[in-house]
Each structure stands twice: as C-alpha cells, then as structure tokens.
Design an enzyme around this catalytic site. Structure first.
Site, PDB file in Angstrom:
ATOM      1  CB  ILE A 184      -0.930  -0.007   1.219  1.00  0.00           C
ATOM      2  CG1 ILE A 184      -1.868  -1.217   1.166  1.00  0.00           C
ATOM      3  CG2 ILE A 184      -1.758   1.270   1.293  1.00  0.00           C
ATOM      4  CD1 ILE A 184      -2.729  -1.393   2.399  1.00  0.00           C
ATOM      5  CG  ASP A 191      16.372  -0.689  10.550  1.00  0.00           C
ATOM      6  OD1 ASP A 191      15.182  -1.044  10.431  1.00  0.00           O
ATOM      7  OD2 ASP A 191      17.307  -1.484  10.748  1.00  0.00           O
ATOM      8  CE  LYS A 207      -1.195  -2.544  11.933  1.00  0.00           C
ATOM      9  NZ  LYS A 207      -0.488  -1.451  11.196  1.00  0.00           N
ATOM     10  CB  THR A 232      -0.022  -5.892   1.062  1.00  0.00           C
ATOM     11  OG1 THR A 232      -0.474  -6.593   2.237  1.00  0.00           O
ATOM     12  CG2 THR A 232      -0.991  -4.757   0.756  1.00  0.00           C
TER      13      THR A 232
END
Length: 418
Positions: A66, A116, A231, A270
């Site tokens: 995405i 990173d 999340k 993805t």
C-alpha cells in the site's frame, strides 16, 4: 435483416444454433454475482482531489504494498517525497526504485533517507538530523505505511536492541519518530495544513488489553495477538498525540493546525497479507498461487487499499473538524473499542513506552561504547603490529645490507691477494 430474424423467432422459435436460454440465465447470473462481489470487495474510491506541489511528505513503507501505491499517487500530484527506508541511499534496489518512480510520475523531488524502524538508534539519528535545522524545515505531512507481522505458527523474534519485532516496528518506532519530530510539527506556520496519517487494522478489535505485563509476556505470545495489540496501541497513541498537539500554545496564540488521521485501508493483496496467508512457507505460496482467483476476488488491490489514505491526505474536511478521526472506505467511522478513548490507558501506554525507549537506548549506548572501545583497541593493536613489522623489516634490511657489505669486502680482499 432484423425484421426477418424477429419474424422467424416469433413463428418458428429459436434457431438450433442459439444457446439454451436457461444456460444463458445461469451464466449471466454467475457472472453478475462475481462482478458484484469484486466491486464490493474493492471498496470505495477517493473522490477528493488536491494539488500537492511543494508539499513535503515523510513516508514510511513507501517501497512495497500500500505504501508504494500511496507514494506513486502523492508523487504524481507533485509532492516532495522523502522515503524513510532501512536501506542505505546507495542501495541498488532503492536507487532503481526511486529513479523508476521519478520517471513514471515526472517528479524529480523524490528522495530517500535511511531510517530503520527496527532500531531506536537509527530513528533518533534521522529525526535529530531533521529537527536540527534553523529555521525549521518545512513538513506538511507524515504518512506511516510501514508495518510487519509474523505468519501464523511463527516464532517470536526480537530486534537487535531486544524488543519484540512486531511491537517495535508497528508501534514503538512510530511513537519514537513522532515524539522526536513533535517540535518540527508544532513549529509549522499556521496557514500550513499539517497532517499525520496513522494506519490501523480491524484486528485491533480482538486485541488483548494494553497492560505492560501482557506486552512483555513471552509465554502467551502469538502472532495474531502481537499484531492486533500493536494496532490497538497505535490507535490509542494517535488519540493521545492529537491531544498533545492541541495542548501546545503557539507563540502567535493561534489554534494548532496539525491533524492526526487514523486510516483503516482494509484487506489487500500486499506482501504482508500474502505472507500471512501462506504462513511463510513454499507450500503455502503454492496453494496461494493455485487459489489466487479467490484472493483476487475478495481482497483489494494495493491501489484500491490506498484510496482511504488519499482521502485522508486530500479531503478538506479535516481542516475544519477535530483530529484523530478514524477513516475507513473513504468515510468516517466510529471506533469499536472504548479503551481507544480512555485517557488512563493512553497515559500508561505513553509512560511505559517512554520508559522502554529510555532503558533500551541506554543499554544500546553502553553496547555501542563497549564495541567502539573494543574496535579502537583492535585498531591500536593492529597499528602496533604494523609498526613492529616495519621495524623488523627495517632491521632485516640493515642486516642484509651489512651482510652484503661484508661479502663485498671479502671479495675485494681476495682479489687483492690474487
């Protein structure tokens, strides 16, 4: 021609070569059902539009999935993109990818910076370089598309600094990055539309609570819990970060112009989703290829999954409403969990994250200092060894010269004697 054909249909019926009407009805119904399913699973498209010429955008995860679709759409609208990647700027893949993106979008204001997300030290290096500038550098948008997951059945892994990988990349890295860049965000002029786009996933609904013990628990760790927890933490932090920005009193006494937008792109084809479905195995990849039609039918393409990100980037409504709103399918939706809005949960999460970062950075700094001392010691020993070798070589040369001189004198005396 049409009239005789219609007359033959009325008086003689269907010709023998005409397919069975019942078969046509079944085929048409099946094709219509597939088309309707594909249309529904692809999601809504972004209808908002906005010129992005001159806008400076920091983008993570912009080289695949995405993130790559978002990078293309932003670059094609003239945005100045700064891609944050774990690769060095001289990496052949990164150089070729950026050049290809420049050629396809006709936009040469696309750059890369090494950052990173699995290393707190790398994040601090980049962020401090960014804010160490006077006057403050322009920053219109931060789009956080980078994410990682462990396939089902996979083992728990840790970064070099000793933090669980999913928690580090999906949450703690973004927390650390935005925390350091906060002065740069707040320093932007009032007339500048500043947005921080934070991704989430519907898996946060099934996440365990954000207790520190739960996060550090290794026995009950599973890939699904780790991903869902990261999340949920990101959503709680997004709400808290918006309050943090709103609490800042600008020197010009104008309202804060930065808005946090939470985006749920939905399920898409993805690399991360492919890794999840295949369980990271070759046999799983084979099955994925065999049944790819179902993945194509039920999952969004990266371009369609990027539509909600583009809506969050371009729609003007976010200038007029409070921040930290959840966007899904290019429209605002409500959060499915109450603890996302809980200030006590947010406070505990913020404090525990700060403590973890402080502790980890101290330990990493000590390790780097020890490694540097050891490297300097090895370098000194190497230099001393080289000096000794030079001295020995010099002594050997002198000895050879004296031996040759003695030999020459002995030859001369023998010649005189003869």
């Amino acid at each position: 021609m049409p009239l005789p054909f219609l007359a033959s249909l009325v008086f003689e019926g269907l010709p023998p070569w005409f397919p069975d009407p019942y078969l046509l009805l079944k085929s048409g119904t099946a094709i219509s059902a597939l088309a309707l399913t594909k249309w529904y699973s692809s999601g809504r498209s972004n209808t908002s539009e906005r010129k992005l010429h001159g806008r400076v955008v920091l983008l993570t995860g912009g080289t695949s999935g995405i993130g790559a679709a978002v990078a293309y759409e932003l670059a094609s609208r003239g945005a100045q993109l700064v891609l944050l990647t774990r690769h060095e700027q001289s990496d052949p893949f990164l150089v070729e990818y950026i050049q290809d993106l420049r050629d396809r979008t006709n936009n040469h204001l696309i750059y890369a910076e090494q950052c990173d997300l699995s290393s707190l030290y790398s994040i601090r290096q980049f962020a401090t370089r960014w804010i160490d500038n006077s006057p403050p550098r322009r920053l219109d948008m931060i789009v956080l598309c980078a994410s990682t997951l462990t396939p089902p059945g996979g083992k728990r892994t840790e970064t070099v600094e000793g933090i669980e990988t999913t928690w580090m990349v999906n949450y703690l890295a973004n927390f650390h990055l935005l925390g350091i860049l906060s002065p740069a965000i707040r320093a932007q002029p009032f007339d500048r539309d500043v947005r921080i786009i934070i991704p989430t996933c519907s898996s946060y609904i099934a996440s365990p609570k954000l207790d520190e013990k739960e996060v550090l628990d290794q026995k009950n760790w599973t890939p699904g819990k780790a991903y869902a927890r990261s999340k949920l933490a990101m959503m709680v932090f997004a709400k808290a970060f918006q309050k943090h920005l709103d609490a800042y009193k600008r020197p010009d006494e104008l309202p804060m112009n930065a808005r946090v937008v939470i985006v749920d792109p939905g399920l898409a084809r993805t690399p991360g989703m492919r890794r999840w479905l295949t369980r990271g195995s070759l046999f799983g990849l084979f099955l994925y290829m065999v049944f790819y039609f179902f993945a194509w039918l039920l999952l969004k393409s990266p371009t369609m999954a990027a539509q909600s990100f583009l809506y969050a980037v371009m729609d003007g409504i976010f200038l007029r409403v409070p921040g930290a709103r959840l966007i899904k399918e290019c429209m605002e939706v409500d959060c499915a969990r109450k603890d996302v809005e809980d200030e006590d949960v947010a406070k505990k999460l913020w404090e525990s994250s700060d403590k973890l970062i402080e502790k980890t950075e101290k330990e990493s700094a000590l390790k780097r200092a020890k490694a540097k001392t050891a490297a300097e010691k090895v370098e000194e020993e190497k230099k001393e060894k080289e000096k000794l070798e030079e001295i020995e070589a010099l002594i050997g040369t002198i000895k050879k010269g004296k031996a040759a001189q003695k030999k020459g004198k002995s030859k001369a005396s023998t010649k005189d004697a003869k």
